[in-house]
Design a protein around this motif. Structure first.
Motif, PDB file in Angstrom:
ATOM      1  N   LEU A  89      -7.705 -39.999  53.196  1.00  0.00           N
ATOM      2  CA  LEU A  89      -7.841 -39.300  51.905  1.00  0.00           C
ATOM      3  C   LEU A  89      -6.663 -40.152  50.854  1.00  0.00           C
ATOM      4  O   LEU A  89      -6.824 -40.106  49.859  1.00  0.00           O
ATOM      5  N   LEU A  90      -5.396 -40.279  51.409  1.00  0.00           N
ATOM      6  CA  LEU A  90      -4.554 -40.874  50.624  1.00  0.00           C
ATOM      7  C   LEU A  90      -4.729 -42.257  50.026  1.00  0.00           C
ATOM      8  O   LEU A  90      -4.560 -42.390  49.134  1.00  0.00           O
ATOM      9  N   VAL A  91      -5.249 -42.940  50.907  1.00  0.00           N
ATOM     10  CA  VAL A  91      -5.779 -44.519  50.487  1.00  0.00           C
ATOM     11  C   VAL A  91      -6.654 -44.089  49.515  1.00  0.00           C
ATOM     12  O   VAL A  91      -6.726 -44.686  48.278  1.00  0.00           O
ATOM     13  N   LEU A  92      -7.678 -43.217  49.479  1.00  0.00           N
ATOM     14  CA  LEU A  92      -8.532 -43.037  48.347  1.00  0.00           C
ATOM     15  C   LEU A  92      -7.820 -42.577  47.022  1.00  0.00           C
ATOM     16  O   LEU A  92      -8.266 -43.264  45.921  1.00  0.00           O
ATOM     17  N   LEU A  93      -6.762 -41.696  47.067  1.00  0.00           N
ATOM     18  CA  LEU A  93      -6.255 -41.151  45.950  1.00  0.00           C
ATOM     19  C   LEU A  93      -5.317 -42.334  45.189  1.00  0.00           C
ATOM     20  O   LEU A  93      -5.317 -42.371  44.069  1.00  0.00           O
ATOM     21  N   VAL A  94      -4.846 -43.127  46.045  1.00  0.00           N
ATOM     22  CA  VAL A  94      -3.967 -44.220  45.678  1.00  0.00           C
ATOM     23  C   VAL A  94      -4.587 -45.403  45.298  1.00  0.00           C
ATOM     24  O   VAL A  94      -4.269 -45.952  44.129  1.00  0.00           O
ATOM     25  N   ALA A  95      -5.570 -45.766  46.073  1.00  0.00           N
ATOM     26  CA  ALA A  95      -6.469 -47.047  45.691  1.00  0.00           C
ATOM     27  C   ALA A  95      -7.372 -47.028  44.623  1.00  0.00           C
ATOM     28  O   ALA A  95      -7.492 -47.968  44.003  1.00  0.00           O
ATOM     29  N   THR A  96      -7.875 -45.793  44.508  1.00  0.00           N
ATOM     30  CA  THR A  96      -8.917 -45.677  43.372  1.00  0.00           C
ATOM     31  C   THR A  96      -8.583 -46.118  42.087  1.00  0.00           C
ATOM     32  O   THR A  96      -9.120 -46.996  41.157  1.00  0.00           O
ATOM     33  N   PRO A  97      -7.446 -45.529  41.352  1.00  0.00           N
ATOM     34  CA  PRO A  97      -6.923 -45.880  40.233  1.00  0.00           C
ATOM     35  C   PRO A  97      -6.592 -47.315  39.920  1.00  0.00           C
ATOM     36  O   PRO A  97      -6.783 -48.177  38.931  1.00  0.00           O
ATOM     37  N   ASN A 152      -0.491 -45.795  57.939  1.00  0.00           N
ATOM     38  CA  ASN A 152      -1.862 -46.108  58.245  1.00  0.00           C
ATOM     39  C   ASN A 152      -2.335 -46.399  56.812  1.00  0.00           C
ATOM     40  O   ASN A 152      -3.002 -47.404  56.596  1.00  0.00           O
ATOM     41  N   ALA A 153      -1.972 -45.460  55.779  1.00  0.00           N
ATOM     42  CA  ALA A 153      -2.354 -45.487  54.372  1.00  0.00           C
ATOM     43  C   ALA A 153      -1.904 -46.857  53.845  1.00  0.00           C
ATOM     44  O   ALA A 153      -2.612 -47.920  53.328  1.00  0.00           O
ATOM     45  N   ALA A 154      -0.655 -47.275  54.087  1.00  0.00           N
ATOM     46  CA  ALA A 154       0.117 -48.417  53.447  1.00  0.00           C
ATOM     47  C   ALA A 154      -0.662 -49.563  53.895  1.00  0.00           C
ATOM     48  O   ALA A 154      -0.889 -50.546  53.293  1.00  0.00           O
ATOM     49  N   PHE A 155      -0.823 -49.633  55.129  1.00  0.00           N
ATOM     50  CA  PHE A 155      -1.429 -51.028  55.850  1.00  0.00           C
ATOM     51  C   PHE A 155      -2.911 -51.064  55.472  1.00  0.00           C
ATOM     52  O   PHE A 155      -3.364 -52.233  55.868  1.00  0.00           O
ATOM     53  N   PHE A 159      -7.048 -53.530  51.950  1.00  0.00           N
ATOM     54  CA  PHE A 159      -8.443 -53.585  52.150  1.00  0.00           C
ATOM     55  C   PHE A 159      -9.212 -52.809  50.900  1.00  0.00           C
ATOM     56  O   PHE A 159     -10.342 -53.158  50.385  1.00  0.00           O
ATOM     57  N   ALA A 160      -8.921 -51.596  50.714  1.00  0.00           N
ATOM     58  CA  ALA A 160      -9.540 -50.485  49.906  1.00  0.00           C
ATOM     59  C   ALA A 160      -9.463 -51.088  48.664  1.00  0.00           C
ATOM     60  O   ALA A 160     -10.456 -51.017  47.926  1.00  0.00           O
ATOM     61  N   VAL A 161      -8.340 -51.419  48.195  1.00  0.00           N
ATOM     62  CA  VAL A 161      -7.964 -51.993  46.749  1.00  0.00           C
ATOM     63  C   VAL A 161      -9.062 -53.238  46.515  1.00  0.00           C
ATOM     64  O   VAL A 161      -9.571 -53.366  45.515  1.00  0.00           O
ATOM     65  N   TRP A 162      -8.876 -54.019  47.401  1.00  0.00           N
ATOM     66  CA  TRP A 162      -9.689 -55.163  47.354  1.00  0.00           C
ATOM     67  C   TRP A 162     -11.270 -54.897  46.936  1.00  0.00           C
ATOM     68  O   TRP A 162     -11.792 -55.477  46.223  1.00  0.00           O
ATOM     69  N   ILE A 163     -11.761 -54.182  48.088  1.00  0.00           N
ATOM     70  CA  ILE A 163     -13.234 -53.935  47.985  1.00  0.00           C
ATOM     71  C   ILE A 163     -13.530 -53.167  46.933  1.00  0.00           C
ATOM     72  O   ILE A 163     -14.687 -53.318  46.317  1.00  0.00           O
ATOM     73  N   MET A 164     -12.703 -52.269  46.741  1.00  0.00           N
ATOM     74  CA  MET A 164     -13.377 -51.343  45.538  1.00  0.00           C
ATOM     75  C   MET A 164     -13.149 -51.908  44.070  1.00  0.00           C
ATOM     76  O   MET A 164     -14.067 -51.786  42.986  1.00  0.00           O
ATOM     77  N   GLN A 165     -12.048 -52.932  43.841  1.00  0.00           N
ATOM     78  CA  GLN A 165     -11.873 -53.794  42.596  1.00  0.00           C
ATOM     79  C   GLN A 165     -13.240 -54.557  42.335  1.00  0.00           C
ATOM     80  O   GLN A 165     -13.760 -54.610  41.538  1.00  0.00           O
ATOM     81  N   PRO A 200     -21.145 -46.955  46.938  1.00  0.00           N
ATOM     82  CA  PRO A 200     -21.140 -47.535  48.237  1.00  0.00           C
ATOM     83  C   PRO A 200     -19.807 -48.317  48.592  1.00  0.00           C
ATOM     84  O   PRO A 200     -19.413 -48.380  49.691  1.00  0.00           O
ATOM     85  N   GLY A 201     -19.137 -48.876  47.584  1.00  0.00           N
ATOM     86  CA  GLY A 201     -17.922 -49.443  47.801  1.00  0.00           C
ATOM     87  C   GLY A 201     -16.890 -48.489  48.302  1.00  0.00           C
ATOM     88  O   GLY A 201     -16.068 -48.635  49.014  1.00  0.00           O
ATOM     89  N   ILE A 202     -16.930 -47.233  47.894  1.00  0.00           N
ATOM     90  CA  ILE A 202     -16.032 -46.368  48.221  1.00  0.00           C
ATOM     91  C   ILE A 202     -16.173 -45.710  49.659  1.00  0.00           C
ATOM     92  O   ILE A 202     -15.330 -45.627  50.429  1.00  0.00           O
ATOM     93  N   VAL A 203     -17.400 -45.566  49.895  1.00  0.00           N
ATOM     94  CA  VAL A 203     -17.997 -45.305  51.218  1.00  0.00           C
ATOM     95  C   VAL A 203     -17.469 -46.390  52.137  1.00  0.00           C
ATOM     96  O   VAL A 203     -16.939 -46.085  53.507  1.00  0.00           O
TER      97      VAL A 203
END
Lengths: 281, 308
Positions: A89-97, A152-155, A159-165, A200-203
């Protein structure tokens, strides 16, 4: 297709079948052994030499294990669920914007930001474990959950930022611009227009972060306390100095394994792009 | 074409653009600063602090955590020759064997045959299941008394009597090498599979028409095109394997400074027995090695070129 031109000659079906069976057995035998062992009685699993199969499968192990006092697998399961969900959840909140903005706008410091993200993707909690221990050693009780969520969110953020961008970048800019002309703000545009298109990227990001956190060992190991441990840390402790509860350990392992196998197989196709940071297409 | 802008105004515009980006990036930056950069700083600081046997801070220690009487690199009874040799063998053998097997496996999985999709999913198993779970199966199977793999090895005549692999640091180390290759195969194979998909079919057909046989086609057409995938997978594997902790610790039933340690497992042994100061001192060596590998990754793979 396969038969045309001779280059893509159909391989010999028998050779293929034999190799396929060898590969299948090679990649599944530990997990088959795990399931079989979880169905043995205590006497059967400690028998010398052991038999390959139990006389009758002990499904009751999967009930009895929760009452086992020395390890408390229920607590470990809860810890793993809380930490994995929290980190995701934290990754999603932080990486999406961040990923949205990086994909949509050019600004000074953009490359520096992406470089920083990529460097953290290459580092791991293990190499910083002692630093993380010193940072979070005073976080007692349930704060351990929070510490592990943050770590775990930090590390996994990179990956999340990369794939979502890369997904955001694949949505034509004009769609966003039209929405903004219609009077939507940047934040509204992201939520109402872009996000539904990059689902799909978010999932993929969600599942990957969840599975990685579920399996993380080093940070969970140095920050463990007697009451709160995640599954990877708790599972080996079924094996004490004198008492070794192999059958209970494997029953817990099977429970820990099944959800992540299902989740991981769902994103099988998209694993590569993000992990090698675009080096391989 | 943009009109030339006065340098002062350009600078203030650039600052404004950077400021506009900040709210979107700030949470990411905060998390990285707080949980990646700060602990790295703490680790360097801790390496120069003295701790007593209860882990209580005693004050500055200079370089004694590194080279003092109980320092990381000078502590008696640590078999340093084995540790260095193990670390090198561990990384080199695991990474090279993983790559060789993955190249074969990816070649096979890229062929078209019934059941390929299911087989690809099976190959994913060791990646999805945690390393800890996979390793515990090998620990159980290779026990000298109750181990099921031992029974199998005896039944098939490979061994005469069951062998306690986990009791012998050297045997445990080599089992760990096998398990490390095993759990590294899925990621590497998938990366190479992705690379194989980028090889255009018409180039292969052209090579075939020109009379190149299968071996020539592989080494002279396919393999060069796989280079970026191989470079990326190899460098990521070096970091992962070098930092691998659970495989070696779970498979080894021996305690203390035995001859099966790598520098990574030794850090955690130091932490348990000599405290965070000495453990940090060794961690810094590991951290610097990882930074060198990361630098190579950026130099060779150039991951940022995608987002210009």
């Amino acid at each position: 297709m396969a038969t045309k031109g001779g280059v893509f000659r159909k391989p010999n079906p028998w050779t293929t079948a034999i190799v396929a069976v060898i590969v299948a057995v090679f990649f599944s035998f530990p997990y088959v052994v795990m399931v079989i062992s979880s169905l043995k009685t205590r006497a059967e699993i400690t028998q010398q030499p052991p038999d390959y199969l139990p006389t009758s499968p002990q499904w009751v192990n999967y009930l009895d294990v929760w009452g086992y006092q020395a390890v408390d697998p229920g607590q470990a399961l809860l810890s793993s669920i809380v930490v994995a969900l929290g980190a995701t959840l934290l990754v999603l909140l932080v990486a999406t914007p961040a990923s949205y903005y990086v994909a949509r706008y050019r600004f000074p410091g953009r490359m520096a930001f992406l470089l920083l993200v990529l460097i953290t993707q290459m580092l791991q909690p293990t190499v910083l474990a002692i630093g993380l221990y010193v940072e979070f050693v005073q976080w007692k009780g349930y704060l351990v959950w929070l510490a592990l969520i943050l770590i775990n969110a930090a590390f996994n953020l990179s990956f999340a930022v990369w794939i979502m961008q890369s997904f955001f970048a694949s949505v034509p800019k004009e769609i966003d611009e039209a929405a903004m002309l219609d009077g939507l703000g940047r934040l509204q545009t992201m939520f109402k227009v872009s996000l539904p298109l990059v689902w799909p990227g978010i999932v993929t990001a969600i599942i990957f972060v969840f599975v990685n956190t579920w399996n993380e060992y080093a940070a969970a190991f140095v920050l463990r306390n007697d009451k709160l441990q995640t599954l990877p840390v708790a599972i080996p402790s079924f094996l004490g100095q004198y008492v070794k509860e192999w059958h209970f350990m494997f029953a817990t392992a099977v429970v820990a394994m099944i959800p992540v196998i299902i989740l991981f197989s769902m994103i099988e196709k998209r694993l590569i792009g993000g992990l090698t940071a675009g080096a391989v297409k | 074409m943009s009109l030339p802008v006065a340098p002062g105004r350009a600078r203030s515009r650039r600052r404004k653009e950077a400021l506009a980006a900040l709210p979107w990036l700030a949470p990411t930056l905060l998390l990285i600063a707080g949980v990646v950069i700060y602990p790295a700083y703490l680790m360097f600081w801790t390496a120069f602090q003295k701790y007593n046997s209860y882990g209580i801070l005693q004050g500055p220690a200079g370089w004694s955590n590194f080279f003092g009487k109980g320092g990381a690199f000078t502590f008696p009874t640590v078999p340093w020759t084995s540790v260095w040799t193990n670390t090198v063998i561990w990384v080199v053998v695991v990474v090279i064997m993983t790559l060789a097997l993955s190249l074969l496996l990816a070649q096979f999985l890229s062929k078209d045959f019934p059941g390929r999709k299911a087989l690809r999913l099976l190959v994913l198993l060791p990646w999805a299941c945690s390393v800890v779970l996979t390793t515990t199966v090998f620990r159980y199977g290779l026990q000298g008394d109750v181990g099921i793999f031992n029974r199998f090895l005896v039944d098939t005549g490979i061994l005469n009597v069951p062998y306690g692999f986990t009791k012998d640091p050297t045997a445990a180390f080599w089992v760990a090498v096998f398990v490390a290759i095993y759990v590294s195969l899925p990621f590497t194979t998938y990366t190479i599979l992705a690379g194989l998909q980028s090889v255009p079919n018409d180039i292969l057909e052209a090579a075939h028409v020109d009379g190149a046989n299968a071996v020539q086609r592989y080494w002279q057409v396919v393999f060069p095109m796989l280079r970026p995938a191989i470079a990326a997978a190899t460098l990521i594997n070096i970091i992962n394997v070098f930092n691998s902790l659970p495989i070696l610790t779970i498979l080894n039933d021996n305690g203390g400074y035995h001859t099966g340690h790598t520098t990574t497992t030794l850090i955690f042994q130091f932490k348990a027995q000599l405290g965070p100061g000495v453990a940090s001192a060794l961690s810094i060596a590991n951290f610097l090695f990882c930074l060198v590998v990361v630098a190579f990754y950026f130099w060779i793979v150039k991951p940022t070129k995608e987002v210009q």
